[in-house]
Motif scaffolding. Structure first.
Motif, short mmCIF file in Angstrom:
data_model
loop_
_atom_site.label_atom_id
_atom_site.label_comp_id
_atom_site.label_asym_id
_atom_site.label_seq_id
_atom_site.Cartn_x
_atom_site.Cartn_y
_atom_site.Cartn_z
N PHE A 78 42.45 4.63 36.65
CA PHE A 78 43.84 4.61 36.19
C PHE A 78 44.68 5.73 36.80
N ASP A 79 44.08 6.87 37.14
CA ASP A 79 44.85 7.96 37.74
C ASP A 79 45.51 7.51 39.04
N LEU A 80 44.79 6.69 39.82
CA LEU A 80 45.35 6.19 41.08
C LEU A 80 46.53 5.27 40.82
N TYR A 81 46.44 4.43 39.80
CA TYR A 81 47.53 3.51 39.50
C TYR A 81 48.74 4.26 38.96
N ASP A 82 48.46 5.29 38.14
CA ASP A 82 49.56 6.10 37.61
C ASP A 82 50.32 6.78 38.75
N ALA A 83 49.59 7.27 39.73
CA ALA A 83 50.23 7.94 40.87
C ALA A 83 51.08 6.95 41.67
N ALA A 84 50.57 5.71 41.83
CA ALA A 84 51.33 4.69 42.56
C ALA A 84 52.61 4.34 41.82
N VAL A 85 52.53 4.27 40.49
CA VAL A 85 53.71 3.98 39.68
C VAL A 85 54.77 5.05 39.90
N GLU A 86 54.37 6.32 39.87
CA GLU A 86 55.32 7.40 40.06
C GLU A 86 55.94 7.34 41.46
N LYS A 87 55.16 6.98 42.44
CA LYS A 87 55.68 6.87 43.81
C LYS A 87 56.73 5.77 43.90
N LEU A 88 56.46 4.63 43.27
CA LEU A 88 57.42 3.52 43.31
C LEU A 88 58.67 3.85 42.51
N LYS A 89 58.51 4.54 41.40
CA LYS A 89 59.68 4.95 40.60
C LYS A 89 60.56 5.90 41.40
N ALA A 90 59.92 6.86 42.05
CA ALA A 90 60.66 7.84 42.83
C ALA A 90 61.44 7.19 43.96
N ALA A 91 60.90 6.08 44.48
CA ALA A 91 61.58 5.36 45.57
C ALA A 91 62.60 4.36 45.05
N GLY A 92 62.76 4.29 43.74
CA GLY A 92 63.71 3.36 43.15
C GLY A 92 63.25 1.91 43.22
N LEU A 93 61.96 1.71 43.33
CA LEU A 93 61.42 0.36 43.49
C LEU A 93 60.74 -0.17 42.23
N LEU A 94 60.71 0.62 41.18
CA LEU A 94 60.13 0.19 39.92
C LEU A 94 61.15 0.54 38.82
N TYR A 95 61.63 -0.48 38.13
CA TYR A 95 62.71 -0.24 37.18
C TYR A 95 62.37 -0.80 35.80
N PRO A 96 62.89 -0.14 34.75
CA PRO A 96 62.56 -0.54 33.38
C PRO A 96 63.40 -1.72 32.91
N LEU A 196 49.46 -4.62 40.73
CA LEU A 196 49.47 -3.27 41.29
C LEU A 196 48.08 -2.68 41.48
N PRO A 197 47.19 -2.70 40.47
CA PRO A 197 45.85 -2.14 40.69
C PRO A 197 45.13 -2.78 41.85
N SER A 198 45.33 -4.08 42.04
CA SER A 198 44.66 -4.76 43.15
C SER A 198 45.10 -4.20 44.48
N VAL A 199 46.41 -3.99 44.65
CA VAL A 199 46.92 -3.44 45.90
C VAL A 199 46.44 -2.00 46.10
N VAL A 200 46.54 -1.19 45.05
CA VAL A 200 46.13 0.21 45.15
C VAL A 200 44.65 0.31 45.53
N ASP A 201 43.83 -0.52 44.91
CA ASP A 201 42.39 -0.49 45.21
C ASP A 201 42.10 -0.96 46.63
N ASP A 202 42.80 -2.02 47.06
CA ASP A 202 42.58 -2.51 48.42
C ASP A 202 42.91 -1.44 49.45
N ILE A 203 43.96 -0.65 49.17
CA ILE A 203 44.31 0.44 50.07
C ILE A 203 43.23 1.52 50.03
N ASP A 204 42.88 1.96 48.82
CA ASP A 204 41.96 3.08 48.66
C ASP A 204 40.55 2.75 49.15
N MET A 205 40.13 1.49 48.99
CA MET A 205 38.77 1.10 49.37
C MET A 205 38.68 0.60 50.80
N GLY A 206 39.80 0.59 51.51
CA GLY A 206 39.78 0.18 52.91
C GLY A 206 39.47 -1.29 53.09
#
Length: 457
Positions: A78-96, A196-206
């Motif tokens: 979950f730490d990896l997914y949380d970090a991805a969420v913050e990255k997308l929010k910072a880029a204005g790509l994840l909105y409430p 989102l977790p699927s994409v994050v894992d695919d990136i992290d696991m190569g």
């Protein structure tokens, strides 16, 4: 680059033959390319996921001959997914967004009446700070949507935006992002949806290649956009056709339809399951393949049909028989031992009966016939009883060789003038209690003279 694939079921039930098809496609693809196979459990749905189902999946895959290079659990990442969420929010790509399901459903209906596609209208982007504060004061918690890159400058004016990829199975594929709603990546309670977790894992696991069912084709367009948003290149995708029941219904882990566990418990051989799962719905003829290595030689993703394939369980029995009928004793020996077939007759017994088996477990009944005689005493006419008594009186003396059945029946034929069915059927019934079965020429040496005489009516 090392080819790396993954099989990523949710551990919410036992896998079925449709899931096994995906696993086998990934495994065989990795084997052909000297790559890695990662077993990943998409268990972010903590309420429904069970370790027992994950363990059962691994057992089922190992039974099929699939062995992972690594095992991963999304619930530990979950730490990896949380970090991805913050990255997308910072880029204005994840909105409430604060709409309730009922409000969203009403909006979809209104859009349909106006002749518009029933996609999310991005109303949440127009909320004022005061409106957001009011929702928060009412106790509403937001779900979070990913802003699809389907506009030039104004998100409220989406325009056709095509995502293209060359699919390993389907060839050139295109998804128009303007035809889709911004996907929800995070629920109101903070839990993650699959995307989102699927994409994050695919990136992290190569992960280099994603091979999955064609019900994910539209998801692929969305996920490719998320890959890019996270600064990563998307893997190569391949979407194979799905298996359905003969009546056209989809398979489900929840119902347990055609589960690997159930097929195994019913006596189906693993290579019968693997052969059908891989070859059905392709340009290859469905046939019983003996080993996974040989199956790999018949495996070709590009040969898979684009339409769904109907799976007939009766075909499994056909393949099962074919595998058993040519199975060497060395492969059957340990399993026969568990059935009680353990003396010096085990190998000739197996060679005698294997051609009559639907399932290996059926050999036990034939062993009981060899050792104990017919389960039920057959009934004979007076004429057949007289014939059999004469026949048993002519039984050759020992030692018995491979020709004992021929020597015996020749003598009986000469003495009684019976031939054909009239000669052989009473003898078969007396020896086995059944009208059909293995060649009596093979069974008689197993019975021995004493065992044969014990069946004299």
């Amino acid at each position: 680059m090392t080819v790396t694939v993954r099989f990523a079921p949710s551990p919410t039930g036992r896998i079925h033959i449709g899931n096994a098809r995906t696993a086998l496609f990934n495994w065989l693809f990795a084997q052909k390319n000297k790559g890695r196979f990662i077993q990943r459990f998409d268990d972010t749905d903590v309420a429904r996921s069970r370790q027992e189902y994950a363990d059962g999946t691994l057992y089922d895959l190992h039974w099929l001959g699939i062995f992972q290079d690594a095992t991963e659990y999304q619930s530990k990442r979950f730490d990896l997914y949380d970090a991805a969420v913050e990255k997308l929010k910072a880029a204005g790509l994840l909105y409430p967004c604060y709409e309730t399901p009922e409000e969203l459903d009403l909006r979809r209906k209104i859009r349909r009446t106006r002749g518009l596609p029933p996609v999310y209208g991005r109303e949440a982007l127009a909320l004022s700070p005061e409106q957001v504060a009011e929702f928060e004061a009412d106790g509403r918690k937001p779900h979070w949507r990913f802003l699809l890159p389907n506009f030039a400058s104004d998100p409220q004016e989406p325009q056709r935006t095509e995502i293209h990829w060359n699919d390993l199975v389907r060839g050139e594929e295109t998804v128009d992002l303007a035809s889709l709603s911004d996907p929800v990546l995070v629920r109101e309670d903070g839990t993650y949806l699959y995307t989102l977790p699927s994409v994050v894992d695919d990136i992290d696991m190569g992960i280099t290649h994603v091979i999955r069912g064609d019900d994910h084709v539209t998801n692929t367009g969305v996920q490719m956009a998320i890959f890019r948003a996270l600064g990563a290149e998307a893997p190569v995708f391949g979407h194979h056709n799905l298996l359905t029941t003969v009546s056209g219904e989809g398979l489900s882990k929840r119902t347990g339809a055609l589960s690997i566990e159930g097929l195994r418990d019913s006596g189906i051989e693993p290579m019968a399951v693997a052969s059908l799962a891989v070859l059905v719905g392709t340009s290859e003829n469905v046939q019983a393949i003996t080993t996974m290595a040989e199956l790999g030689e018949h495996f070709d993703l590009a040969a898979t049909s684009k339409s769904a394939s109907k799976f007939d369980p009766d075909e499994l029995l056909v393949l099962n028989r074919a595998l058993l009928h040519r199975m060497p004793f060395s492969e059957a020996r340990d399993r026969l031992f568990l059935l009680g077939v353990s003396d010096e007759r085990a190998e000739p017994f197996w060679m005698a009966v294997r051609g009559n088996l639907d399932r290996l477990g059926d050999a036990e009944a034939w062993w009981r016939i060899v050792v104990d005689g017919p389960k039920e005493k057959p009934e004979f006419s007076d004429e057949d009883i007289a014939f059999l008594r004469t026949a048993f009186d002519l039984l050759p003396e020992g030692p018995w060789g491979a020709s004992v059945w021929k020597d015996w029946t020749n003598a009986v034929k000469k003495a009684t003038e019976r031939k054909g069915k009239a000669l052989f059927m009473p003898l078969r019934l007396a020896l086995t209690g059944l009208e059909s079965g293995p060649e009596l020429a093979d069974l008689l040496p197993l019975l021995g003279r004493e065992g044969t005489l014990a069946r004299r009516p």
